[in-house]
Design a protein around this motif. Structure first.
Motif, PDB file in Angstrom:
ATOM      1  N   HIS A 118      -2.103   2.659   2.227  1.00 17.06           N
ATOM      2  CA  HIS A 118      -2.547   1.713   1.196  1.00 17.06           C
ATOM      3  C   HIS A 118      -3.311   2.454   0.109  1.00 17.06           C
ATOM      4  N   ASN A 119      -3.337   1.859  -1.067  1.00 21.71           N
ATOM      5  CA  ASN A 119      -4.237   2.275  -2.137  1.00 21.71           C
ATOM      6  C   ASN A 119      -5.257   1.158  -2.316  1.00 21.71           C
ATOM      7  N   VAL A 120      -6.521   1.481  -2.198  1.00 23.35           N
ATOM      8  CA  VAL A 120      -7.564   0.468  -2.270  1.00 23.35           C
ATOM      9  C   VAL A 120      -8.558   0.830  -3.366  1.00 23.35           C
ATOM     10  N   THR A 129     -11.292  -3.997   6.708  1.00 30.20           N
ATOM     11  CA  THR A 129     -10.378  -2.855   6.761  1.00 30.20           C
ATOM     12  C   THR A 129     -11.137  -1.556   6.946  1.00 30.20           C
ATOM     13  N   ALA A 161      -4.690  -4.182   7.461  1.00 31.06           N
ATOM     14  CA  ALA A 161      -4.237  -4.179   6.073  1.00 31.06           C
ATOM     15  C   ALA A 161      -5.344  -4.695   5.154  1.00 31.06           C
TER      16      ALA A 161
END
Length: 411
Positions: free
Chosen positions: A300-302, A314, A403
């Motif tokens: 993921h890009n957060v 998360t 997620a």
């Protein structure tokens, strides 16, 4: 004369008569008789050294092996300790005295320490030694836990935690299982494990191995699919030690064949790929149906700019930061260490405070330690914080078992 002869005869008998007694005494002096007699006697009492007697003869005491080696787990790398280590590298410690056999858990601990020390030395040549050392510490202990679960024995208690909870356990009280339970963070993986699993290839092998810890999760349901997931990840762990694609592909293929056999035993209608029969047709069918053939579901890009409750769920679960670009490791590490142990309703406020405090600390750091390439520290508030949010914290690559929420939907 007769009387005198009789007297001399009696005196001679008196002189010769003792000979049989002498012979009997000599027989008793058998070379081993003294030893045998001593074995029948009680052992002598040893003088009390505290009472001023002579020192007792030391007795051999059986060696008692502890469950944890001295120095394990290695201490969490702090800035001062890493700087001191890099300025004055200590000599290698002596090899630990291990039992000649069994006690494999001690050998795994020794192997982890032997792996960590050279990696720490390598970090001293890195442009950012502290984040490098912390990444090495986490990576070494994660691999140690992978090895622990590869055998059917009782695992080191911290290995039953995940992500930030595991780090806190190893850091705060490495010898106490009670502390491990106190900081345990409950988490659930993102739904069930994807089925069917993707076919191992040269393109996805890095994700198979690098994100494996994030896919393990708690035990799944006791059905053919759940058992396939657990067995396959266990087998992947062995293959990843050598980076063997052939090993991983063989484990995948054998796992699916066993899945089809088990499903046939409990269901009247099998998975449609199992109906293709053994061989290449079945393999192609499973590979084509895999929902995540790249094994990238955990990537993921957060944005760390506004950490809300969903994002903190998360970040406080099992994660793997996929960048060492400063200042992300420092800010994220400070945030999770301070805020994840708190109740969920207090975590967001804590995270914002930790980010603000961390930015102030970074901007007070001498430029030779961190150069601030975007020039955010030269700005005043609130422009400084906005600069950090967009330039450094906006797109952070992260592997996560839970997620994160879509951008702008953190509640």
């Amino acid at each position: 004369m007769a009387a005198l002869g009789l007297l001399l005869l009696l005196l001679g008998a008196a002189v010769v008569a003792p000979e049989p007694m002498v012979q009997e005494r000599l027989v008793l002096q058998h070379p081993h008789m003294e030893q045998l007699l001593q074995e029948e006697l009680p052992p002598p009492s040893l003088p009390d050294i505290l009472a001023g007697g002579a020192a007792p003869v030391p007795r051999r005491v059986p060696t008692v092996w502890a469950n944890t080696l001295d120095g394990f787990p290695p201490a969490w790398p702090e800035a001062a300790a890493v700087s001191r280590h890099c300025r004055h590298p200590p000599p290698p410690p002596p090899a630990p005295q291990l039992p000649p056999n069994a006690f494999a858990h001690l050998r795994r601990q020794a192997a982890a320490l032997d792996t960590f020390r050279p990696r720490l030395d390598t970090c001293c040549r890195h442009r950012a030694p502290l984040p490098c050392a912390r990444h090495a510490w986490k990576d070494v202990l994660d691999n140690f836990c992978t090895d622990e679960f590869g055998v059917k024995t009782r695992q080191f208690h911290c290995c039953h935690q995940h992500g930030a909870a595991r780090r806190r356990c190893f850091t705060q009280d490495p010898d106490g299982a009670e502390a491990a339970a106190a900081v345990m963070v409950a988490w659930e993986p993102t739904g069930k494990a994807p089925f069917p699993p993707g076919e191992p290839t040269a393109a996805n092998m890095e994700n198979i191995c690098g994100l494996r810890e994030l896919r393990l999760g708690p035990p799944g349901p006791a059905d053919p699919r759940g058992r396939l997931h657990l067995r396959l990840e266990r087998d992947y762990g062995r293959c990843c030690r050598n980076g063997s694609l052939a090993c991983a592909h063989s484990a995948w293929q054998k796992g699916l064949e066993r899945f089809c056999r088990e499903e046939a035993a409990v269901k009247t209608r099998q998975h449609r790929c199992c109906q293709r029969g053994a061989g290449r047709a079945r393999v192609r069918c499973f590979a084509a149906m895999a929902p995540h053939p790249a094994y990238d579901r955990e990537l993921h890009n957060v944005s760390l700019a506004l950490p809300g409750p969903a994002l903190l769920r998360t970040l406080c679960g099992p994660t793997r930061l996929l960048t060492d670009r400063r200042p992300v490791p420092e800010l994220l590490g400070a945030m999770t260490a301070a805020c994840c142990p708190l109740p969920p309703e207090e975590q967001s406020t804590c995270a914002q405070e930790q980010l603000s405090q961390g930015i102030v600390t970074l901007c007070a750091t001498p430029q030779d330690a961190w150069r601030d390439p975007q020039g955010c520290c030269s700005r005043g508030d609130p422009e400084r914080r906005h600069c950090f949010d967009t330039a450094y914290l906006g797109q952070v690559p992260l592997g996560a078992a839970v997620a994160p929420p879509p951008l702008g939907h953190d509640e």
